[in-house]
Motif scaffolding. Structure first.
Motif, PDB file in Angstrom:
ATOM      1  N   VAL A   3       2.486  -3.858  -6.582  1.00  0.00           N
ATOM      2  CA  VAL A   3       1.614  -3.883  -5.417  1.00  0.00           C
ATOM      3  C   VAL A   3       0.381  -3.044  -5.708  1.00  0.00           C
ATOM      4  O   VAL A   3       0.484  -1.890  -6.126  1.00  0.00           O
ATOM      5  CB  VAL A   3       2.342  -3.350  -4.158  1.00  0.00           C
ATOM      6  CG1 VAL A   3       1.401  -3.300  -2.963  1.00  0.00           C
ATOM      7  CG2 VAL A   3       3.549  -4.217  -3.849  1.00  0.00           C
ATOM      8  N   SER A   4      -0.775  -3.631  -5.492  1.00  0.00           N
ATOM      9  CA  SER A   4      -2.037  -2.914  -5.601  1.00  0.00           C
ATOM     10  C   SER A   4      -2.259  -2.148  -4.296  1.00  0.00           C
ATOM     11  O   SER A   4      -2.123  -2.720  -3.208  1.00  0.00           O
ATOM     12  CB  SER A   4      -3.175  -3.906  -5.832  1.00  0.00           C
ATOM     13  OG  SER A   4      -4.424  -3.260  -5.770  1.00  0.00           O
ATOM     14  N   GLY A  54      12.820   5.197  -7.585  1.00  0.00           N
ATOM     15  CA  GLY A  54      12.708   3.923  -8.274  1.00  0.00           C
ATOM     16  C   GLY A  54      11.348   3.266  -8.201  1.00  0.00           C
ATOM     17  O   GLY A  54      11.191   2.128  -8.628  1.00  0.00           O
ATOM     18  N   VAL A  55      10.360   3.963  -7.659  1.00  0.00           N
ATOM     19  CA  VAL A  55       9.002   3.418  -7.564  1.00  0.00           C
ATOM     20  C   VAL A  55       8.082   4.257  -8.440  1.00  0.00           C
ATOM     21  O   VAL A  55       8.087   5.490  -8.362  1.00  0.00           O
ATOM     22  CB  VAL A  55       8.489   3.439  -6.108  1.00  0.00           C
ATOM     23  CG1 VAL A  55       7.062   2.916  -6.038  1.00  0.00           C
ATOM     24  CG2 VAL A  55       9.411   2.613  -5.218  1.00  0.00           C
ATOM     25  N   THR A  56       7.307   3.613  -9.275  1.00  0.00           N
ATOM     26  CA  THR A  56       6.319   4.286 -10.118  1.00  0.00           C
ATOM     27  C   THR A  56       4.939   3.987  -9.561  1.00  0.00           C
ATOM     28  O   THR A  56       4.619   2.836  -9.276  1.00  0.00           O
ATOM     29  CB  THR A  56       6.406   3.790 -11.576  1.00  0.00           C
ATOM     30  OG1 THR A  56       7.713   4.058 -12.080  1.00  0.00           O
ATOM     31  CG2 THR A  56       5.372   4.470 -12.452  1.00  0.00           C
ATOM     32  N   ALA A  57       4.136   5.043  -9.389  1.00  0.00           N
ATOM     33  CA  ALA A  57       2.756   4.889  -8.919  1.00  0.00           C
ATOM     34  C   ALA A  57       1.832   5.173 -10.096  1.00  0.00           C
ATOM     35  O   ALA A  57       1.850   6.268 -10.656  1.00  0.00           O
ATOM     36  CB  ALA A  57       2.467   5.842  -7.765  1.00  0.00           C
ATOM     37  N   LEU A 105      -1.359   1.170  -8.732  1.00  0.00           N
ATOM     38  CA  LEU A 105      -0.411   0.070  -8.790  1.00  0.00           C
ATOM     39  C   LEU A 105       0.953   0.706  -8.556  1.00  0.00           C
ATOM     40  O   LEU A 105       1.327   1.656  -9.240  1.00  0.00           O
ATOM     41  CB  LEU A 105      -0.412  -0.630 -10.153  1.00  0.00           C
ATOM     42  CG  LEU A 105      -1.585  -1.531 -10.475  1.00  0.00           C
ATOM     43  CD1 LEU A 105      -1.387  -2.177 -11.855  1.00  0.00           C
ATOM     44  CD2 LEU A 105      -1.775  -2.621  -9.430  1.00  0.00           C
ATOM     45  N   PHE A 106       1.673   0.211  -7.568  1.00  0.00           N
ATOM     46  CA  PHE A 106       3.032   0.672  -7.299  1.00  0.00           C
ATOM     47  C   PHE A 106       3.981  -0.355  -7.919  1.00  0.00           C
ATOM     48  O   PHE A 106       3.912  -1.545  -7.594  1.00  0.00           O
ATOM     49  CB  PHE A 106       3.287   0.780  -5.799  1.00  0.00           C
ATOM     50  CG  PHE A 106       2.777   2.048  -5.172  1.00  0.00           C
ATOM     51  CD1 PHE A 106       1.554   2.599  -5.513  1.00  0.00           C
ATOM     52  CD2 PHE A 106       3.535   2.704  -4.226  1.00  0.00           C
ATOM     53  CE1 PHE A 106       1.086   3.756  -4.922  1.00  0.00           C
ATOM     54  CE2 PHE A 106       3.085   3.869  -3.618  1.00  0.00           C
ATOM     55  CZ  PHE A 106       1.852   4.398  -3.973  1.00  0.00           C
ATOM     56  N   LEU A 107       4.847   0.105  -8.795  1.00  0.00           N
ATOM     57  CA  LEU A 107       5.817  -0.754  -9.454  1.00  0.00           C
ATOM     58  C   LEU A 107       7.207  -0.442  -8.937  1.00  0.00           C
ATOM     59  O   LEU A 107       7.570   0.729  -8.843  1.00  0.00           O
ATOM     60  CB  LEU A 107       5.806  -0.520 -10.967  1.00  0.00           C
ATOM     61  CG  LEU A 107       4.620  -1.066 -11.743  1.00  0.00           C
ATOM     62  CD1 LEU A 107       3.389  -0.238 -11.526  1.00  0.00           C
ATOM     63  CD2 LEU A 107       4.951  -1.102 -13.203  1.00  0.00           C
TER      64      LEU A 107
END
Length: 185
Positions: free
Chosen positions: A37-38, A66-69, A78-80
């Protein structure tokens, strides 16, 4: 009616045709599928967004739950790892857009990964310099986002339509060391 000069379009994955190269195991590559997600902070809300999410400003990366920013620019990330519908609680602070199908993410590692990447990445990837850094750069004239996903392990995101071209560069650069294709995790 005839089709004239039109060819039949056939859907094909961006990663078709990836095969191990050479007999060594100097570099390994796997494809990663992420929800991407941008996130673009609304005017005057970047600091509040960083406080709410724990995201660091560019060019840094951070992660939790579990989310990488990935900080890719001032007030831009970008959120992965989190789909768009899980991030809507911050829509009053930022504009959000799903890019999950827009990027191909290659994860590369191995004893010769830095030597291979040095052939085309114009960024210092030395262990003492490139740690929690995110580089928005070019590799072989292809726009790329590079970050270290673990010690001696790099993730490289390119627009999906350039995945084949990036693969061609990576295969050529790693051929002398051996390139092993691993199954996506």
């Amino acid at each position: 009616m005839g089709r004239g000069c039109m060819s039949e379009l056939i859907a094909a994955p961006a990663f078709s045709g990836m095969e191990s190269i050479g007999s060594g195991s100097g570099v390994h590559v796997a494809l990663r599928e992420y929800a991407i997600v941008s996130v673009l902070a609304r005017k005057g809300h970047a600091q509040a967004l960083m406080e709410k999410t724990g995201a660091l400003n560019a060019p840094r990366q951070s992660g939790a739950n579990g989310v990488t920013a990935l900080g890719i620019g001032p007030g831009r990330w970008l959120f992965l790892g989190a789909p768009l519908d899980h991030l809507t609680a911050m829509s009053h602070l930022a504009s959000l857009a799903d890019h999950s199908d827009g990027y191909a993410v290659f994860e590369v590692w191995g004893p010769k990964v830095r030597e291979t990447l040095a052939k085309g990445v114009p960024v210092d990837l030395h262990r003492s310099v490139f740690t929690d850094t995110v580089a928005v750069t070019v590799i072989a004239h292809i726009g790329a986002i590079v970050w270290q996903s673990a010690p001696d392990r790099f993730s490289i995101a390119v627009f999906r339509s350039y995945a084949g071209s990036f693969w061609h560069w990576l295969a050529a650069g790693a051929a002398e060391y051996g390139l092993t294709v691993k199954e996506p995790a």
